[in-house]
Motif scaffolding. Structure first.
Motif, PDB file in Angstrom:
ATOM      1  N   MET A 150       0.849  -1.180   0.000  1.00  0.00           N
ATOM      2  CA  MET A 150       0.000   0.000   0.000  1.00  0.00           C
ATOM      3  C   MET A 150       0.894   1.242   0.000  1.00  0.00           C
ATOM      4  N   LYS A 151       0.607   2.196  -0.919  1.00  0.00           N
ATOM      5  CA  LYS A 151       1.453   3.388  -1.022  1.00  0.00           C
ATOM      6  C   LYS A 151       0.598   4.636  -1.197  1.00  0.00           C
ATOM      7  N   ASP A 152       0.871   5.634  -0.337  1.00  0.00           N
ATOM      8  CA  ASP A 152       0.170   6.927  -0.390  1.00  0.00           C
ATOM      9  C   ASP A 152      -1.351   6.745  -0.435  1.00  0.00           C
ATOM     10  N   ALA A 153      -1.861   5.830   0.358  1.00  0.00           N
ATOM     11  CA  ALA A 153      -3.276   5.466   0.305  1.00  0.00           C
ATOM     12  C   ALA A 153      -4.158   6.476   1.029  1.00  0.00           C
ATOM     13  N   THR A 154      -5.345   6.713   0.451  1.00  0.00           N
ATOM     14  CA  THR A 154      -6.342   7.603   1.034  1.00  0.00           C
ATOM     15  C   THR A 154      -7.685   6.893   1.064  1.00  0.00           C
ATOM     16  N   LYS A 155      -8.433   7.092   2.148  1.00  0.00           N
ATOM     17  CA  LYS A 155      -9.775   6.530   2.253  1.00  0.00           C
ATOM     18  C   LYS A 155     -10.724   7.577   2.815  1.00  0.00           C
ATOM     19  N   LYS A 156     -11.869   7.727   2.134  1.00  0.00           N
ATOM     20  CA  LYS A 156     -12.893   8.661   2.585  1.00  0.00           C
ATOM     21  C   LYS A 156     -14.158   7.889   2.943  1.00  0.00           C
ATOM     22  N   VAL A 157     -14.939   8.444   3.836  1.00  0.00           N
ATOM     23  CA  VAL A 157     -16.199   7.812   4.240  1.00  0.00           C
ATOM     24  C   VAL A 157     -17.322   8.830   4.144  1.00  0.00           C
ATOM     25  N   GLY A 158     -18.537   8.314   3.879  1.00  0.00           N
ATOM     26  CA  GLY A 158     -19.691   9.184   3.773  1.00  0.00           C
ATOM     27  C   GLY A 158     -20.044   9.526   2.343  1.00  0.00           C
ATOM     28  N   PRO A 159     -21.180  10.205   2.138  1.00  0.00           N
ATOM     29  CA  PRO A 159     -21.621  10.596   0.796  1.00  0.00           C
ATOM     30  C   PRO A 159     -20.553  11.439   0.092  1.00  0.00           C
ATOM     31  N   ALA A 160     -20.483  11.332  -1.211  1.00  0.00           N
ATOM     32  CA  ALA A 160     -19.419  11.979  -1.983  1.00  0.00           C
ATOM     33  C   ALA A 160     -19.303  13.478  -1.713  1.00  0.00           C
ATOM     34  N   ARG A 161     -20.427  14.172  -1.613  1.00  0.00           N
ATOM     35  CA  ARG A 161     -20.392  15.637  -1.469  1.00  0.00           C
ATOM     36  C   ARG A 161     -19.938  16.070  -0.086  1.00  0.00           C
ATOM     37  N   THR A 162     -20.118  15.194   0.889  1.00  0.00           N
ATOM     38  CA  THR A 162     -19.740  15.565   2.256  1.00  0.00           C
ATOM     39  C   THR A 162     -18.759  14.553   2.855  1.00  0.00           C
ATOM     40  N   ALA A 163     -18.049  13.866   1.998  1.00  0.00           N
ATOM     41  CA  ALA A 163     -17.152  12.797   2.455  1.00  0.00           C
ATOM     42  C   ALA A 163     -16.078  13.327   3.394  1.00  0.00           C
ATOM     43  N   ARG A 164     -15.791  12.522   4.402  1.00  0.00           N
ATOM     44  CA  ARG A 164     -14.735  12.842   5.368  1.00  0.00           C
ATOM     45  C   ARG A 164     -13.532  11.945   5.114  1.00  0.00           C
ATOM     46  N   THR A 165     -12.353  12.541   5.144  1.00  0.00           N
ATOM     47  CA  THR A 165     -11.137  11.758   4.956  1.00  0.00           C
ATOM     48  C   THR A 165     -10.829  10.989   6.232  1.00  0.00           C
ATOM     49  N   LEU A 166     -10.811   9.681   6.116  1.00  0.00           N
ATOM     50  CA  LEU A 166     -10.535   8.830   7.267  1.00  0.00           C
ATOM     51  C   LEU A 166      -9.038   8.768   7.521  1.00  0.00           C
ATOM     52  N   TRP A 167      -8.270   8.547   6.479  1.00  0.00           N
ATOM     53  CA  TRP A 167      -6.807   8.617   6.534  1.00  0.00           C
ATOM     54  C   TRP A 167      -6.278   8.878   5.131  1.00  0.00           C
ATOM     55  N   GLU A 168      -5.091   9.464   5.061  1.00  0.00           N
ATOM     56  CA  GLU A 168      -4.494   9.767   3.766  1.00  0.00           C
ATOM     57  C   GLU A 168      -2.979   9.673   3.855  1.00  0.00           C
ATOM     58  N   GLY A 169      -2.361   9.441   2.711  1.00  0.00           N
ATOM     59  CA  GLY A 169      -0.912   9.353   2.641  1.00  0.00           C
ATOM     60  C   GLY A 169      -0.332   8.170   3.393  1.00  0.00           C
ATOM     61  N   VAL A 170      -1.128   7.103   3.526  1.00  0.00           N
ATOM     62  CA  VAL A 170      -0.668   5.934   4.283  1.00  0.00           C
ATOM     63  C   VAL A 170       0.141   5.006   3.373  1.00  0.00           C
ATOM     64  N   SER A 171       1.352   4.700   3.785  1.00  0.00           N
ATOM     65  CA  SER A 171       2.187   3.728   3.075  1.00  0.00           C
ATOM     66  C   SER A 171       2.544   2.607   4.044  1.00  0.00           C
ATOM     67  N   LEU A 172       2.357   1.391   3.613  1.00  0.00           N
ATOM     68  CA  LEU A 172       2.564   0.247   4.487  1.00  0.00           C
ATOM     69  C   LEU A 172       3.070  -0.936   3.671  1.00  0.00           C
ATOM     70  N   ARG A 173       4.093  -1.587   4.191  1.00  0.00           N
ATOM     71  CA  ARG A 173       4.632  -2.787   3.559  1.00  0.00           C
ATOM     72  C   ARG A 173       4.746  -3.881   4.623  1.00  0.00           C
ATOM     73  N   VAL A 174       4.252  -5.054   4.299  1.00  0.00           N
ATOM     74  CA  VAL A 174       4.379  -6.212   5.177  1.00  0.00           C
ATOM     75  C   VAL A 174       5.035  -7.323   4.361  1.00  0.00           C
ATOM     76  N   ASP A 175       6.175  -7.778   4.810  1.00  0.00           N
ATOM     77  CA  ASP A 175       6.911  -8.803   4.078  1.00  0.00           C
ATOM     78  C   ASP A 175       6.467 -10.198   4.482  1.00  0.00           C
ATOM     79  N   ALA A 176       6.755 -11.157   3.633  1.00  0.00           N
ATOM     80  CA  ALA A 176       6.493 -12.553   3.954  1.00  0.00           C
ATOM     81  C   ALA A 176       7.228 -12.927   5.232  1.00  0.00           C
ATOM     82  N   GLY A 177       6.540 -13.603   6.141  1.00  0.00           N
ATOM     83  CA  GLY A 177       7.140 -14.002   7.405  1.00  0.00           C
ATOM     84  C   GLY A 177       7.110 -12.940   8.488  1.00  0.00           C
ATOM     85  N   GLU A 178       6.487 -11.804   8.198  1.00  0.00           N
ATOM     86  CA  GLU A 178       6.448 -10.696   9.165  1.00  0.00           C
ATOM     87  C   GLU A 178       5.047 -10.554   9.747  1.00  0.00           C
TER      88      GLU A 178
END
Length: 210
Positions: A1-29
């Motif tokens: 996951m890189k620079d991920a953004t997620k919004k919630v709610g109707p499009a016109r009034t959507a609230r940003t839940l989180w943004e700019g999230v980058s996450l890497r999980v390797d095998a065995g981790e």
């Protein structure tokens, strides 16, 4: 996951839940997502598990870019490569233990996969309980059935949403031990937990803030 953004709610009034999230999980981790209630940890887990979609950024699993994958492609990856431990266990109450575990097998039912099912149930301490009906089990036993369902699939990615919630320490330790076992066998494990004790069993903690 890189620079991920997620919004919630109707499009016109959507609230940003989180943004700019980058996450890497390797095998065995084993990685644990932490943060306050409502910050979107479970939503992030669902996006990684292809149960929800991102509003920005990209998502790659097992080397494949799935950011804009079709519904069919997403289903194929969920079915073959991802094991999910849900908060509510997601079991079929009126089916037997072995029937619930068999749902994770790619082909065939209980008969075709009996050996694998029996082995998975032995590992989680439910050997000999194959014919028990799920609704008759305790919460800890139901969570162990859910773990056995993950073990029998042998997925490359395991997503666990509060896997120790409402469990006593003995059952919680068993679940965490099995997640560790899966990681040792090469699975990438991403977990959400409010429990600092459970989070300390992971290799790394990632805090999500509002």
């Amino acid at each position: 996951m890189k620079d991920a953004t997620k919004k919630v709610g109707p499009a016109r009034t959507a609230r940003t839940l989180w943004e700019g999230v980058s996450l890497r999980v390797d095998a065995g981790e084993r990685v644990c997502l932490t943060g306050p209630s409502g910050c979107g940890k479970s939503t992030l887990l669902n996006c990684v598990g292809l149960l929800d979609t991102l509003d920005g950024g990209s998502l790659s699993l097992l080397g494949a870019d799935l950011t804009r994958a079709s519904a069919r492609a997403r289903m194929r990856v969920r079915r073959h490569d991802i094991g999910y431990l849900f908060q509510d266990y997601a079991l079929i109450d009126n089916d037997t233990v072995e029937e619930n575990v068999a749902l994770a097998c790619a082909r065939g039912g209980v008969g075709r996969n009996r050996r694998r099912i029996d082995e998975a149930l032995e590992i989680v301490g439910l050997g000999g309980r194959q014919k028990d009906v799920v609704y008759q089990l305790s919460g800890g036993e139901q969570q162990r059935v859910a773990v056995a369902r993950v073990l029998v699939r042998r997925p490359s990615i395991i997503l666990a949403d509060e896997p120790t919630a409402s469990l006593d320490r003995e059952n919680a330790a068993l679940v965490l031990d099995q997640l560790a076992r899966c990681a040792e066998q090469g699975a990438a494990v991403l977990m959400v937990s409010h429990d600092p004790w459970a989070a300390d069993h992971c290799d790394r903690k990632v805090a999500i803030s509002q």
